[in-house]
Design a protein around this motif. Structure first.
Motif, PDB file in Angstrom:
ATOM      1  N   THR A 369       0.755  -1.285   0.046  1.00  0.00           N
ATOM      2  CA  THR A 369      -0.112  -0.045  -0.098  1.00  0.00           C
ATOM      3  C   THR A 369       0.807   1.271   0.011  1.00  0.00           C
ATOM      4  O   THR A 369       0.668   2.127  -0.755  1.00  0.00           O
ATOM      5  N   PHE A 370       1.640   1.383   0.669  1.00  0.00           N
ATOM      6  CA  PHE A 370       2.639   2.493   0.850  1.00  0.00           C
ATOM      7  C   PHE A 370       3.639   2.544  -0.169  1.00  0.00           C
ATOM      8  O   PHE A 370       3.847   3.770  -0.631  1.00  0.00           O
ATOM      9  N   PHE A 371       4.155   1.407  -0.540  1.00  0.00           N
ATOM     10  CA  PHE A 371       5.069   1.366  -1.639  1.00  0.00           C
ATOM     11  C   PHE A 371       4.512   1.799  -2.952  1.00  0.00           C
ATOM     12  O   PHE A 371       5.033   2.666  -3.740  1.00  0.00           O
ATOM     13  N   ILE A 372       3.270   1.368  -3.294  1.00  0.00           N
ATOM     14  CA  ILE A 372       2.580   1.610  -4.379  1.00  0.00           C
ATOM     15  C   ILE A 372       2.022   3.041  -4.606  1.00  0.00           C
ATOM     16  O   ILE A 372       2.219   3.842  -5.500  1.00  0.00           O
ATOM     17  N   ASN A 373       1.553   3.762  -3.165  1.00  0.00           N
ATOM     18  CA  ASN A 373       1.171   4.839  -3.183  1.00  0.00           C
ATOM     19  C   ASN A 373       2.288   5.788  -3.363  1.00  0.00           C
ATOM     20  O   ASN A 373       2.200   7.053  -3.821  1.00  0.00           O
ATOM     21  N   THR A 374       3.343   5.690  -2.889  1.00  0.00           N
ATOM     22  CA  THR A 374       4.654   6.410  -3.005  1.00  0.00           C
ATOM     23  C   THR A 374       5.088   6.705  -4.641  1.00  0.00           C
ATOM     24  O   THR A 374       5.322   7.548  -5.155  1.00  0.00           O
ATOM     25  N   ILE A 375       5.183   5.493  -5.273  1.00  0.00           N
ATOM     26  CA  ILE A 375       5.327   5.541  -6.737  1.00  0.00           C
ATOM     27  C   ILE A 375       4.045   6.278  -7.258  1.00  0.00           C
ATOM     28  O   ILE A 375       4.563   7.079  -8.384  1.00  0.00           O
ATOM     29  N   LYS A 376       2.995   5.982  -6.738  1.00  0.00           N
ATOM     30  CA  LYS A 376       1.740   7.078  -7.611  1.00  0.00           C
ATOM     31  C   LYS A 376       2.024   8.330  -7.392  1.00  0.00           C
ATOM     32  O   LYS A 376       1.931   9.209  -8.429  1.00  0.00           O
ATOM     33  N   ALA A 377       2.389   8.600  -6.200  1.00  0.00           N
ATOM     34  CA  ALA A 377       2.826  10.182  -5.755  1.00  0.00           C
ATOM     35  C   ALA A 377       3.975  10.744  -6.764  1.00  0.00           C
ATOM     36  O   ALA A 377       3.758  12.004  -7.034  1.00  0.00           O
ATOM     37  N   VAL A 378       4.669  10.309  -7.032  1.00  0.00           N
ATOM     38  CA  VAL A 378       6.141  10.479  -7.813  1.00  0.00           C
ATOM     39  C   VAL A 378       5.418  10.451  -9.244  1.00  0.00           C
ATOM     40  O   VAL A 378       5.925  11.656 -10.007  1.00  0.00           O
ATOM     41  N   HIS A 379       4.825   9.616  -9.582  1.00  0.00           N
ATOM     42  CA  HIS A 379       4.196   9.825 -11.215  1.00  0.00           C
ATOM     43  C   HIS A 379       3.612  10.889 -11.291  1.00  0.00           C
ATOM     44  O   HIS A 379       3.601  11.748 -12.327  1.00  0.00           O
ATOM     45  N   ASP A 380       2.645  11.135 -10.463  1.00  0.00           N
ATOM     46  CA  ASP A 380       1.690  12.360 -10.681  1.00  0.00           C
ATOM     47  C   ASP A 380       2.333  13.812 -10.424  1.00  0.00           C
ATOM     48  O   ASP A 380       1.668  14.676 -10.891  1.00  0.00           O
ATOM     49  N   ASN A 381       3.489  13.644  -9.771  1.00  0.00           N
ATOM     50  CA  ASN A 381       4.110  15.054  -9.472  1.00  0.00           C
ATOM     51  C   ASN A 381       5.545  15.068  -9.739  1.00  0.00           C
ATOM     52  O   ASN A 381       6.507  15.782  -9.243  1.00  0.00           O
ATOM     53  N   GLU A 382       5.947  14.263 -11.143  1.00  0.00           N
ATOM     54  CA  GLU A 382       7.423  14.162 -11.325  1.00  0.00           C
ATOM     55  C   GLU A 382       7.779  15.609 -11.323  1.00  0.00           C
ATOM     56  O   GLU A 382       8.955  15.730 -11.563  1.00  0.00           O
ATOM     57  N   GLU A 383       7.221  16.454 -12.159  1.00  0.00           N
ATOM     58  CA  GLU A 383       7.595  17.767 -12.385  1.00  0.00           C
ATOM     59  C   GLU A 383       8.105  18.484 -11.122  1.00  0.00           C
ATOM     60  O   GLU A 383       8.891  19.367 -10.889  1.00  0.00           O
ATOM     61  N   LEU A 384       7.170  18.430 -10.189  1.00  0.00           N
ATOM     62  CA  LEU A 384       7.440  19.084  -8.949  1.00  0.00           C
ATOM     63  C   LEU A 384       8.606  18.373  -7.942  1.00  0.00           C
ATOM     64  O   LEU A 384       9.433  19.183  -7.396  1.00  0.00           O
ATOM     65  N   ILE A 385       8.935  17.152  -8.248  1.00  0.00           N
ATOM     66  CA  ILE A 385       9.943  16.422  -7.673  1.00  0.00           C
ATOM     67  C   ILE A 385      11.163  17.014  -8.313  1.00  0.00           C
ATOM     68  O   ILE A 385      12.326  17.156  -7.730  1.00  0.00           O
ATOM     69  N   ARG A 386      11.219  17.192  -9.801  1.00  0.00           N
ATOM     70  CA  ARG A 386      12.305  17.774 -10.399  1.00  0.00           C
ATOM     71  C   ARG A 386      12.688  19.143  -9.865  1.00  0.00           C
ATOM     72  O   ARG A 386      13.872  19.357  -9.707  1.00  0.00           O
ATOM     73  N   ALA A 387      11.587  20.101  -9.653  1.00  0.00           N
ATOM     74  CA  ALA A 387      11.744  21.227  -9.232  1.00  0.00           C
ATOM     75  C   ALA A 387      12.337  21.421  -7.895  1.00  0.00           C
ATOM     76  O   ALA A 387      13.201  22.311  -7.731  1.00  0.00           O
ATOM     77  N   SER A 388      12.184  20.274  -7.090  1.00  0.00           N
ATOM     78  CA  SER A 388      12.546  20.357  -5.711  1.00  0.00           C
ATOM     79  C   SER A 388      14.285  20.153  -5.548  1.00  0.00           C
ATOM     80  O   SER A 388      14.806  20.599  -4.568  1.00  0.00           O
ATOM     81  N   ILE A 389      14.767  19.751  -6.434  1.00  0.00           N
ATOM     82  CA  ILE A 389      16.257  19.585  -6.820  1.00  0.00           C
ATOM     83  C   ILE A 389      16.929  20.509  -7.785  1.00  0.00           C
ATOM     84  O   ILE A 389      18.277  20.304  -7.982  1.00  0.00           O
ATOM     85  N   ALA A 390      16.187  21.433  -8.148  1.00  0.00           N
ATOM     86  CA  ALA A 390      16.857  22.304  -9.224  1.00  0.00           C
ATOM     87  C   ALA A 390      17.630  23.570  -8.443  1.00  0.00           C
ATOM     88  O   ALA A 390      17.282  24.032  -7.615  1.00  0.00           O
ATOM     89  N   SER A 391      18.870  23.681  -9.268  1.00  0.00           N
ATOM     90  CA  SER A 391      19.829  24.698  -8.557  1.00  0.00           C
ATOM     91  C   SER A 391      20.998  24.845 -10.008  1.00  0.00           C
ATOM     92  O   SER A 391      20.859  24.154 -10.763  1.00  0.00           O
TER      93      SER A 391
END
Length: 728
Positions: A369-391
């Protein structure tokens, strides 16, 4: 060899090692300078102690009257350790920590004084906020800002100062730091994860996000670093030809740690033990003079504080050992850069790692449940994840040979991919007895033994599952971990909230049992998230093409990537979970865009200065030596000199060509910088610096590096790569 370079190298080679005394076990040193639970039991009243612990465990507020008791106990402990000052220690949006020291000393008249530190001074201070980045939240003439005590991160002593971890907010209440949104995100994931955990264990009352960071860095002799204006002003080398020997022999990685570096590490680790930073691992990294240290994982907020503190301490300890620490993601061209892998997981108050498989099918269903939900969260927000490490600095590293690409994907290994494939085929609706048995015994039940031998590692993956946690490998070495951790915990919290809504709806509308509803929802999530899963080589062009087909973003520069932070989707996400309001989201976007502009602007100025005031004059000086040589040959041999001076003449022409290119490109870069500086719109300005100014860096560097190979080594003014990377 230039005088400065000569004496820098001579001083480095003649330096005597620093002797480190270690008379006590590390376990005895650990936390000695931290106002931890043991110290609180000793110095606080029972009421004060319980109040602090309730705030730490349950987030309750501490009454001001109780705060006076806490501050008194904290002061007495600090004074007993020789402390004279205190400070609210916070993390503004500058990328470093901040502190303003005040003395306990308080005059009371008639030539007398006391040591004073009350509850008001502990709980809240008003530092001048006018000079910290605020992204338009407040006007310059509205200088007031507030720091407020964070009791979940214990106070500590460094030197003779009591440091109190705090949040930093504006007069109107908006966050001006990294810690405040992180604390809100951690509260959001706690609430959301507990609600989902209730499906599996009614005793779960709290879920903590944990973080284990891995800090990579370079150690460069301080004398050699001081001879390089680019290292001093930008933290990296803006030019410099690769050393003949670099990292190609793989002889540094995990090799014997050089004596001088080991002495630094031992000294650093002693400081870390005293400050309660649980560093455990140290080793050589891939590039010469590159190293890594890593702690035991900890609660995410405390882990972020520890990493920010560690980076400060590393600089201070380095000074004692005549080292300069480089945290820049790519300080040297042609060798590995540095990252800060963030290992993230979730654990319950009952001692269960939610991303680790259990001993029963039910606990493994919880894991899925937590494993798949984490994957889904990254999938739906991959642009925001990328922005979080941009410099600006991480742009140099992402996609290079040692770092993940800018395309966000998730690696889970072949075995778990097979598990998800089987789950994807779960019948929609109620399960037959045979299906239930097959799922529980042959799919879910076998997860522990699958993971036991699953040691797959994909170093090209930015977000990888590594057995009982996710490793966010794309985070840069200069980053404050709070930035990516705020985003990751927020998106997973949001996903868990959506998951619970969908499961509850299925149970209510379809009369499905809880397990059946969970399996049905997870099946749909697997289908919807498949595009983010990738097991192959992230460096290849084939992956770029495939990622584009899958609809994944590929933002290679910071100005492109940061736009996701102010999308309607991101702003709503943060607002809905109470992590950041729109003003705070927009302000962070503007701060990071401006920071990008300033970084490129400074690097452009430094590069232009070095190229014209160091490289070109040195090349001209050497060229004049060659010209005199040619004149001498002509005087001796007459017309026959042409054959004898053929190589010198070609070298003179080649040097002239490089000098012309350098001067021309520096002029063009300067003109583009002036044009960009006149642009009012920050977003347009950032893109102009990225696409119009920055491209000249490589051209200027190319010709400077060529001259380094042509000019007499004794004349070259800048310490070379072979000296920077191989001087121990």
């Amino acid at each position: 060899m230039s005088t400065l370079r000569f004496y820098a190298i001579k001083k480095s080679l003649n330096r005597k090692p620093v002797k480190i005394e270690e008379n006590e076990r590390r376990s005895a040193l650990f936390g000695r300078n931290v106002f931890n639970e043991d110290k609180m039991r000793q110095y606080l009243t029972k009421e004060a102690f319980n109040s602090v612990m309730d705030a730490v465990q349950n987030g309750s507020k501490i009454d001001r009257s109780v705060a006076d008791h806490i501050s008194t106990g904290m002061k007495e402990w600090a004074i007993s350790k020789g402390v004279t000052h205190y400070t609210h220690w916070f993390q503004p949006l500058t990328g470093s920590t901040a502190e303003k020291h005040d003395a306990f000393f308080e005059p009371i008249g008639n030539g007398r004084a006391i040591e004073k530190f009350g509850g008001g001074q502990l709980v809240q201070q008003e530092p001048d906020a006018s000079s910290f980045p605020n992204g338009g939240i407040r006007n310059t003439f509205e200088a007031r800002g507030y720091t407020a005590w964070d009791p979940t991160s214990p106070a500590f002593i460094y030197g003779t100062t009591l440091c109190i971890p705090t949040v930093f907010v504006s007069y109107t209440g908006e966050a001006l730091d990294y810690k405040t949104p992180l604390l809100r995100a951690l509260q959001a994931i706690d609430t959301a994860a507990v609600d989902v955990c209730k499906y599996f264990d009614k005793n779960v009352k709290k879920v903590n996000a944990s973080l284990g960071w891995e800090q990579e860095y370079f150690l460069i002799d301080s004398g050699l670093a001081a001879s390089r204006p680019d290292i001093q002003l930008t933290g990296r080398t803006l030019l410099g030809h690769s050393s003949a020997k670099g990292q190609q022999l793989d002889d540094h990685y995990f090799g014997t740690i050089p004596l001088r570096a080991m002495q630094y590490m031992r000294d650093l680790e002693t400081e870390c033990m005293l400050l309660g930073i649980p560093v455990k691992t140290r080793h050589n990294e891939v590039a010469p003079n590159q190293f890594e240290l890593a702690p035991v994982y900890d609660e995410a907020n405390l882990a972020v504080d520890h990493n920010s503190l560690l980076m400060d301490v590393m600089h201070k300890v380095a000074e004692r050992h005549d080292f300069k620490v480089l945290f820049h993601e790519k300080p040297f061209k042609g060798v590995n850069g540095s990252g800060k892998h963030n290992n993230w997981s979730l654990s319950t108050n009952t001692g269960v790692n939610l991303l680790g498989p259990g001993k029963t099918p039910m606990s493994n269903l919880q894991f899925l449940t937590f494993f798949i939900n984490t994957i889904k969260a990254v999938h739906d927000n991959e642009e925001l994840i990328r922005a979080s490490i941009a410099s600006a600095s991480n742009d140099h590293r992402l996609g290079a040979n040692e770092a993940p690409p800018a395309i966000i994907s998730v690696f889970i290994g072949e075995q778990l991919t097979s598990v998800l494939d089987e789950l994807q085929n779960v019948t929609n609706g109620k399960l037959s007895p045979e299906e239930k048995t097959d799922l529980k015994l042959n799919v879910v039940g076998k997860i522990p033994e699958i993971l036991l031998d699953n040691t797959d590692r994909n170093r090209t993956s930015p977000f990888a599952f590594t057995g009982n946690k996710f490793e966010f490998r794309a985070v840069g070495s200069t980053a404050n971990c709070a930035n990516p951790m705020t985003v990751l915990n927020t998106i997973v919290a949001n996903q868990l909230i959506e998951f619970k809504k969908e499961v509850d709806a299925l149970i209510a509308k379809e009369s499905l049992k809880k397990d059946e509803a969970i399996f049905n929802i997870l099946r749909e999530y697997i289908k919807k998230s498949k595009n983010i899963l990738f097991e192959g080589n992230g460096y290849g062009e084939a992956w770029e093409k495939e990622a584009k087909k899958r609809g994944l973003s590929n933002f290679k520069t910071t100005p492109e990537a940061l736009k996701a932070k102010v999308s309607k989707k991101a702003i709503k996400l943060f607002e809905d979970l109470g992590v950041m309001n729109k003003i705070e989201s927009v302000s962070r976007y503007e701060i990071e865009m401006e920071e990008y502009v300033l970084h490129i602007q400074i690097e452009g100025r430094v590069l232009g200065d070095i190229a014209r005031n160091h490289v070109v004059p040195t090349a001209v000086r050497y060229q004049n030596i060659l010209i005199e040589n040619v004149k001498g040959l002509k005087e001796i041999y007459g017309d026959g000199f042409k054959k004898l001076a053929k190589e010198q003449m070609a070298l003179i022409e080649e040097i002239s060509s490089h000098i012309e290119s350098i001067n021309s490109n520096v002029t063009k870069m300067t003109n583009e910088r002036k044009i960009s500086n006149n642009i009012e719109d920050l977003e347009i300005k950032a893109h102009a610096y990225c696409s119009k100014v920055k491209p000249f860096f490589d051209d200027i560097r190319y010709h400077c590096d060529k001259l380094e190979l042509l000019v007499d080594d004794e004349l070259w003014p800048l310490t070379k790569y072979r000296e920077l990377l191989f001087t121990k």
